[in-house]
Design a protein around this motif. Structure first.
Motif, PDB file in Angstrom:
ATOM      1  N   GLU A  19       0.831  -1.207   0.000  1.00 22.17           N
ATOM      2  CA  GLU A  19       0.000   0.000   0.000  1.00 22.17           C
ATOM      3  C   GLU A  19       0.867   1.259   0.000  1.00 22.17           C
ATOM      4  O   GLU A  19       0.542   2.235  -0.687  1.00 22.17           O
ATOM      5  N   VAL A  20       1.953   1.221   0.741  1.00 22.39           N
ATOM      6  CA  VAL A  20       2.866   2.372   0.784  1.00 22.39           C
ATOM      7  C   VAL A  20       3.475   2.612  -0.592  1.00 22.39           C
ATOM      8  O   VAL A  20       3.449   3.731  -1.116  1.00 22.39           O
ATOM      9  N   THR A  21       4.023   1.566  -1.197  1.00 26.33           N
ATOM     10  CA  THR A  21       4.686   1.746  -2.493  1.00 26.33           C
ATOM     11  C   THR A  21       3.673   2.098  -3.585  1.00 26.33           C
ATOM     12  O   THR A  21       3.996   2.883  -4.481  1.00 26.33           O
ATOM     13  N   ALA A  22       2.467   1.573  -3.509  1.00 30.51           N
ATOM     14  CA  ALA A  22       1.439   1.941  -4.491  1.00 30.51           C
ATOM     15  C   ALA A  22       1.099   3.425  -4.381  1.00 30.51           C
ATOM     16  O   ALA A  22       0.964   4.120  -5.399  1.00 30.51           O
ATOM     17  N   THR A  80       3.907   5.473  -5.792  1.00 27.30           N
ATOM     18  CA  THR A  80       3.874   5.398  -7.252  1.00 27.30           C
ATOM     19  C   THR A  80       2.862   6.397  -7.816  1.00 27.30           C
ATOM     20  O   THR A  80       3.130   7.071  -8.819  1.00 27.30           O
ATOM     21  N   GLU A  81       1.717   6.517  -7.168  1.00 26.93           N
ATOM     22  CA  GLU A  81       0.706   7.507  -7.586  1.00 26.93           C
ATOM     23  C   GLU A  81       1.261   8.929  -7.475  1.00 26.93           C
ATOM     24  O   GLU A  81       1.073   9.746  -8.367  1.00 26.93           O
ATOM     25  N   HIS A 115       2.074  11.651 -10.710  1.00 31.36           N
ATOM     26  CA  HIS A 115       1.480  12.988 -10.789  1.00 31.36           C
ATOM     27  C   HIS A 115       2.509  14.091 -10.534  1.00 31.36           C
ATOM     28  O   HIS A 115       2.134  15.252 -10.343  1.00 31.36           O
ATOM     29  N   GLY A 116       3.776  13.740 -10.494  1.00 29.36           N
ATOM     30  CA  GLY A 116       4.836  14.733 -10.314  1.00 29.36           C
ATOM     31  C   GLY A 116       4.878  15.359  -8.933  1.00 29.36           C
ATOM     32  O   GLY A 116       5.375  16.473  -8.779  1.00 29.36           O
ATOM     33  N   LEU A 117       4.376  14.629  -7.929  1.00 28.31           N
ATOM     34  CA  LEU A 117       4.332  15.167  -6.572  1.00 28.31           C
ATOM     35  C   LEU A 117       5.549  14.708  -5.777  1.00 28.31           C
ATOM     36  O   LEU A 117       5.898  13.532  -5.793  1.00 28.31           O
ATOM     37  N   ARG A 118       6.168  15.655  -5.094  1.00 27.44           N
ATOM     38  CA  ARG A 118       7.376  15.362  -4.322  1.00 27.44           C
ATOM     39  C   ARG A 118       6.991  14.990  -2.893  1.00 27.44           C
ATOM     40  O   ARG A 118       6.346  15.778  -2.201  1.00 27.44           O
ATOM     41  N   ALA A 119       7.397  13.778  -2.492  1.00 26.21           N
ATOM     42  CA  ALA A 119       7.094  13.287  -1.148  1.00 26.21           C
ATOM     43  C   ALA A 119       8.234  12.411  -0.669  1.00 26.21           C
ATOM     44  O   ALA A 119       8.856  11.689  -1.463  1.00 26.21           O
ATOM     45  N   TRP A 120       8.503  12.490   0.627  1.00 25.19           N
ATOM     46  CA  TRP A 120       9.540  11.694   1.263  1.00 25.19           C
ATOM     47  C   TRP A 120       8.905  10.951   2.426  1.00 25.19           C
ATOM     48  O   TRP A 120       8.222  11.548   3.259  1.00 25.19           O
ATOM     49  N   VAL A 121       9.153   9.666   2.510  1.00 28.00           N
ATOM     50  CA  VAL A 121       8.646   8.855   3.606  1.00 28.00           C
ATOM     51  C   VAL A 121       9.316   9.333   4.898  1.00 28.00           C
ATOM     52  O   VAL A 121      10.528   9.546   4.945  1.00 28.00           O
ATOM     53  N   VAL A 163      12.627   4.225  -2.628  1.00 29.56           N
ATOM     54  CA  VAL A 163      11.717   5.298  -2.229  1.00 29.56           C
ATOM     55  C   VAL A 163      12.526   6.477  -1.705  1.00 29.56           C
ATOM     56  O   VAL A 163      13.620   6.307  -1.179  1.00 29.56           O
ATOM     57  N   ARG A 164      11.963   7.674  -1.859  1.00 29.90           N
ATOM     58  CA  ARG A 164      12.525   8.852  -1.211  1.00 29.90           C
ATOM     59  C   ARG A 164      12.122   8.792   0.256  1.00 29.90           C
ATOM     60  O   ARG A 164      10.976   8.452   0.574  1.00 29.90           O
TER      61      ARG A 164
END
Length: 157
Positions: free
Chosen positions: A5-8, A11-12, A16-22, A124-125
């Motif tokens: 669920e996290v990786t999915a 991926t979304e 969509h070109g959204l910058r996010a870091w876990v 992942v970032r």
């Protein structure tokens, strides 16, 4: 949330070109390269300049805001119980950033605060080990924090 669920979701965001870091517990697992404990939510540091787009995407994916402390943070929950905790970060030209806090406080992200890790073998970032350790200072650690700190310290030798 489980690893798939996290990786999915990540991926979304990327699609969509959204910058996010876990961030949070999943970030600990990302830097050590394996899941070490269950996680009730997914903490994400997101680019504050993309906050509206992030919220719109999560809405399309069925998440609803259940805690709104923006611009500090927002918690969103899906009907199946998945939770995402967003932390908007305003980036500076040098790559560092700041997240607003309650009552005028703020949380600094050093330029070295952003890294890459892996969840379920997928890159992942995520927040760097150094940044994660900085965020776990200044309060009495809970058992889960002690677990995470031990893993982070081991990751840096």
């Amino acid at each position: 949330m489980d690893a798939d669920e996290v990786t999915a979701l990540l991926t979304e965001f990327a699609a969509h070109g959204l910058r996010a870091w876990v961030a949070g517990g999943w970030a600990v697992d990302a830097v050590v390269g394996r899941q070490t404990r269950p996680h009730g939510d997914l903490d994400l540091a997101v680019d504050a300049a993309q906050q509206a787009e992030v919220l719109a995407l999560l809405d399309r994916l069925g998440f609803a805001v259940t805690v709104d402390w923006l611009p500090v943070r927002a918690e969103l929950t899906a009907p199946d119980g998945r939770r995402v905790d967003l932390h908007p970060v305003a980036f500076r030209p040098d790559g560092s950033g700041v997240q607003e806090g309650l009552d005028g406080a703020s949380f600094g992200y050093a330029a070295d605060g952003f890294a890459e890790g892996a969840i379920d073998g997928r890159p992942v970032r995520c927040l760097s080990v150094a940044q994660q350790l900085r965020f776990r200072e200044g309060y009495p650690p809970r058992a889960v924090d002690q677990h995470d700190i031990a893993l982070l310290r081991a990751a840096v030798g």
